[in-house]
Design a protein around this motif. Sequence first.
Motif, PDB file in Angstrom:
ATOM      1  N   VAL A   4       0.849  -1.182   0.000  1.00 50.88           N
ATOM      2  CA  VAL A   4       0.000   0.000   0.000  1.00 50.88           C
ATOM      3  C   VAL A   4       0.889   1.239   0.000  1.00 50.88           C
ATOM      4  N   ARG A   5       0.506   2.230  -0.837  1.00 48.82           N
ATOM      5  CA  ARG A   5       1.270   3.479  -0.821  1.00 48.82           C
ATOM      6  C   ARG A   5       0.511   4.524  -0.027  1.00 48.82           C
ATOM      7  N   LEU A   6       1.235   5.508   0.502  1.00 49.47           N
ATOM      8  CA  LEU A   6       0.616   6.517   1.378  1.00 49.47           C
ATOM      9  C   LEU A   6      -0.540   7.210   0.667  1.00 49.47           C
ATOM     10  N   GLY A   7      -0.445   7.349  -0.665  1.00 51.16           N
ATOM     11  CA  GLY A   7      -1.481   8.078  -1.401  1.00 51.16           C
ATOM     12  C   GLY A   7      -2.652   7.207  -1.818  1.00 51.16           C
ATOM     13  N   ASP A   8      -2.706   5.948  -1.382  1.00 45.67           N
ATOM     14  CA  ASP A   8      -3.774   5.050  -1.852  1.00 45.67           C
ATOM     15  C   ASP A   8      -5.078   5.228  -1.100  1.00 45.67           C
ATOM     16  N   VAL A   9      -5.181   6.233  -0.261  1.00 46.00           N
ATOM     17  CA  VAL A   9      -6.333   6.409   0.628  1.00 46.00           C
ATOM     18  C   VAL A   9      -7.539   6.920  -0.169  1.00 46.00           C
ATOM     19  N   VAL A  10      -8.732   6.412   0.198  1.00 49.80           N
ATOM     20  CA  VAL A  10     -10.019   6.903  -0.333  1.00 49.80           C
ATOM     21  C   VAL A  10     -10.886   7.281   0.857  1.00 49.80           C
ATOM     22  N   PRO A  11     -11.398   8.525   0.947  1.00 51.56           N
ATOM     23  CA  PRO A  11     -11.237   9.638  -0.001  1.00 51.56           C
ATOM     24  C   PRO A  11      -9.813  10.183  -0.039  1.00 51.56           C
ATOM     25  N   ALA A  12      -9.442  10.777  -1.184  1.00 49.64           N
ATOM     26  CA  ALA A  12      -8.090  11.321  -1.338  1.00 49.64           C
ATOM     27  C   ALA A  12      -7.845  12.374  -0.258  1.00 49.64           C
ATOM     28  N   PRO A  13      -6.737  12.241   0.496  1.00 51.99           N
ATOM     29  CA  PRO A  13      -6.433  13.241   1.517  1.00 51.99           C
ATOM     30  C   PRO A  13      -6.040  14.577   0.878  1.00 51.99           C
ATOM     31  N   GLU A  14      -6.101  15.629   1.702  1.00 54.20           N
ATOM     32  CA  GLU A  14      -5.756  16.970   1.225  1.00 54.20           C
ATOM     33  C   GLU A  14      -4.282  17.046   0.824  1.00 54.20           C
ATOM     34  N   GLN A  15      -3.408  16.470   1.654  1.00 50.59           N
ATOM     35  CA  GLN A  15      -1.957  16.572   1.379  1.00 50.59           C
ATOM     36  C   GLN A  15      -1.264  15.287   1.808  1.00 50.59           C
ATOM     37  N   VAL A  16      -0.447  14.706   0.914  1.00 51.80           N
ATOM     38  CA  VAL A  16       0.261  13.454   1.185  1.00 51.80           C
ATOM     39  C   VAL A  16       1.743  13.672   0.899  1.00 51.80           C
ATOM     40  N   ARG A  17       2.583  13.422   1.900  1.00 55.28           N
ATOM     41  CA  ARG A  17       4.030  13.581   1.718  1.00 55.28           C
ATOM     42  C   ARG A  17       4.706  12.253   2.070  1.00 55.28           C
ATOM     43  N   PRO A  18       4.903  11.360   1.064  1.00 49.95           N
ATOM     44  CA  PRO A  18       5.526  10.057   1.346  1.00 49.95           C
ATOM     45  C   PRO A  18       6.974  10.220   1.784  1.00 49.95           C
ATOM     46  N   ASP A  19       7.409   9.307   2.648  1.00 52.03           N
ATOM     47  CA  ASP A  19       8.824   9.245   3.011  1.00 52.03           C
ATOM     48  C   ASP A  19       9.225   7.767   3.033  1.00 52.03           C
ATOM     49  N   ILE A 139       0.469  12.746   6.346  1.00 51.53           N
ATOM     50  CA  ILE A 139      -0.797  13.128   5.697  1.00 51.53           C
ATOM     51  C   ILE A 139      -1.418  14.235   6.531  1.00 51.53           C
ATOM     52  N   THR A 140      -1.815  15.323   5.854  1.00 47.21           N
ATOM     53  CA  THR A 140      -2.624  16.354   6.502  1.00 47.21           C
ATOM     54  C   THR A 140      -3.958  16.373   5.778  1.00 47.21           C
ATOM     55  N   ASP A 141      -5.081  16.350   6.525  1.00 44.20           N
ATOM     56  CA  ASP A 141      -6.364  16.081   5.863  1.00 44.20           C
ATOM     57  C   ASP A 141      -7.517  16.748   6.608  1.00 44.20           C
ATOM     58  N   ARG A 142      -8.517  17.144   5.821  1.00 42.73           N
ATOM     59  CA  ARG A 142      -9.742  17.680   6.408  1.00 42.73           C
ATOM     60  C   ARG A 142     -10.788  17.700   5.293  1.00 42.73           C
ATOM     61  N   PRO A 143     -12.116  17.684   5.624  1.00 42.26           N
ATOM     62  CA  PRO A 143     -13.138  17.551   4.586  1.00 42.26           C
ATOM     63  C   PRO A 143     -13.440  18.854   3.868  1.00 42.26           C
ATOM     64  N   ARG A 144     -13.850  18.734   2.597  1.00 47.52           N
ATOM     65  CA  ARG A 144     -14.294  19.893   1.797  1.00 47.52           C
ATOM     66  C   ARG A 144     -15.687  20.323   2.238  1.00 47.52           C
ATOM     67  N   PHE A 145     -16.621  19.369   2.454  1.00 45.68           N
ATOM     68  CA  PHE A 145     -18.003  19.686   2.841  1.00 45.68           C
ATOM     69  C   PHE A 145     -18.311  19.098   4.215  1.00 45.68           C
ATOM     70  N   PRO A 146     -19.114  19.805   5.034  1.00 49.99           N
ATOM     71  CA  PRO A 146     -19.437  19.296   6.371  1.00 49.99           C
ATOM     72  C   PRO A 146     -20.472  18.179   6.402  1.00 49.99           C
ATOM     73  N   TYR A 147     -21.319  18.071   5.349  1.00 52.61           N
ATOM     74  CA  TYR A 147     -22.368  17.052   5.345  1.00 52.61           C
ATOM     75  C   TYR A 147     -22.023  16.010   4.280  1.00 52.61           C
ATOM     76  N   ARG A 148     -21.726  14.789   4.713  1.00 46.57           N
ATOM     77  CA  ARG A 148     -21.365  13.707   3.796  1.00 46.57           C
ATOM     78  C   ARG A 148     -22.148  12.486   4.262  1.00 46.57           C
ATOM     79  N   GLY A 149     -23.181  12.081   3.456  1.00 46.70           N
ATOM     80  CA  GLY A 149     -24.078  11.067   3.998  1.00 46.70           C
ATOM     81  C   GLY A 149     -24.514  10.031   3.007  1.00 46.70           C
ATOM     82  N   ALA A 150     -25.291   9.085   3.546  1.00 48.26           N
ATOM     83  CA  ALA A 150     -25.989   8.094   2.732  1.00 48.26           C
ATOM     84  C   ALA A 150     -27.363   7.919   3.357  1.00 48.26           C
TER      85      ALA A 150
END
Length: 496
Positions: A4-19, A139-150
Amino acid sequence: PAPVRLGDVVPAPEQVRPDPRADFTLSADTTVRVSPEPDARAVAERLADLLRPATGYRLPITEAQHPELADDIALVLVQQPDLGPEGYRLDVTPTGVRISAATAAGLHHGIQTLRQLLPATIESSTPVRAAWTLPGGSITDRPRFPYRGAMLDVARHFFGVDDVLRVIDHLTRYKLNHLHLHLTDDQGWRIAVESRPRLTTIGAHTAVGGSPGGWYTPADYQRIVAYAGERHLTVVPEIDLPGHTNAALTAYPELAPEGTTPVPYTGTDVGFSYLDPTNAQTYEFVADVLGEVAARTPGPFLHIGGDEAFAVKGAAYTGFVERAQRIVAEFGKTVVGWHQLAPAAHSEGRVLQWWGTDGVDPTTADAVRRGARLILSPGNHAYLDMKYTSDTPIGHDWAGLIDVRRAYDWDPATRVTEVPAEAVLGVEAPLWTESVTSLAEIEFMLLPRLPAIAELGWSPRATHDWAAFRTRLAGHGPRWTAAGIAFHRSPEIPWP
Ligand SMILES: CC1=[NH+][C@H]2[C@@H](O1)O[C@H](CO)[C@@H](O)[C@@H]2O
């Protein structure tokens, strides 16, 4: 399988810096260190629950006073206002993993990411011998929209508490934070209302096609909202009014329009039933029902439906809606409704759930100008009851066929013309269940399209890229298989 690579996350994170030099491998001695706050500790318990079965490791939880010095998995509450109410930072170093956030919700989203950075077999419910290695980096991450539902329609077919809890597990896996339960419709009433017992003693025994009915007792509903709350997910109950009310009317026929005698209905037509808006008893009924549901719902929203009341038109409809909106406000809740509510007067904080297919909708745009915000559920992108392809055995096709790309390739911020992006609260993927009769069928319809909707709700628009998404998503097939989930192997995705 490929690591697995650091960027393989779903949903895509805001910022990914592999080391690549900083990979970390869990061991039998790994501990989970957590800040002393109780809601942080609850996240640590959740993480341990997620990792213990497949690793077979003890993963003891300790409240180290200086977790940043630890060399294991540290969950740390910090005052980092730049991460917002749901953001997190995740660091993988050769001596350990650290998830930091300003809130427990942020930590909770961080552990979903951590889970995805481990090999797919982490999803196994029984021990697997593997190198539990995490790719190094930050990884630094936060959501674009506050309401995410099903949304799960439990009225056309009833699903018991355990099925709903499993659906909640799927939602939190992809950082969704709202579950809308469509609790009432023509074919069945699914939530007990103690002041209106006939809603369940009479109105709950049917379902589409003669399937067994069912309903949630107050204790059942409490189990659902509690399980959701532990996972930072808000339940949005829907009492669909004034249409879609045949089941209620078989229980309380005095509310039916003059000359109609409601009988149990197990078909799949819509639009024929409605409460009589000219009858004062209708509003006593609405207040009885909404009052009890509001009292049992920790979240801020009450969804009052409003769709397809074809026989209630113009001033009769807006008059009913405005009275129902006032009742919701009196119980201290905020109204959500299908976008048909738009012509009615605004009520403070009102949210319209848009399920159109053509982005031009001046009535909704006008309601937004009067203060409404939108949840986007376009029928031709987000309705997960739509067939994937014409040979999908269950589902509808009135809004067209939706495979993964169609669920992914749209933008909630610009979908409805003349609606500014800041009026868009987020997205929701409805699953209507006229033809969905089991948890396996729910999972088949949700996966792999739900992650597409989840990414639209969470990820920065700048990360939106179908070629990259389909590649990332491909790695999730083995995760669902390891978790025992039967999903649609869409030909659009290069599954491994
Ligand atoms: C908001 C809305 N009302 C209708 C419409 O969506 O289509 C659904 C099927 O796709 C159906 O079940 C529902 O009753």
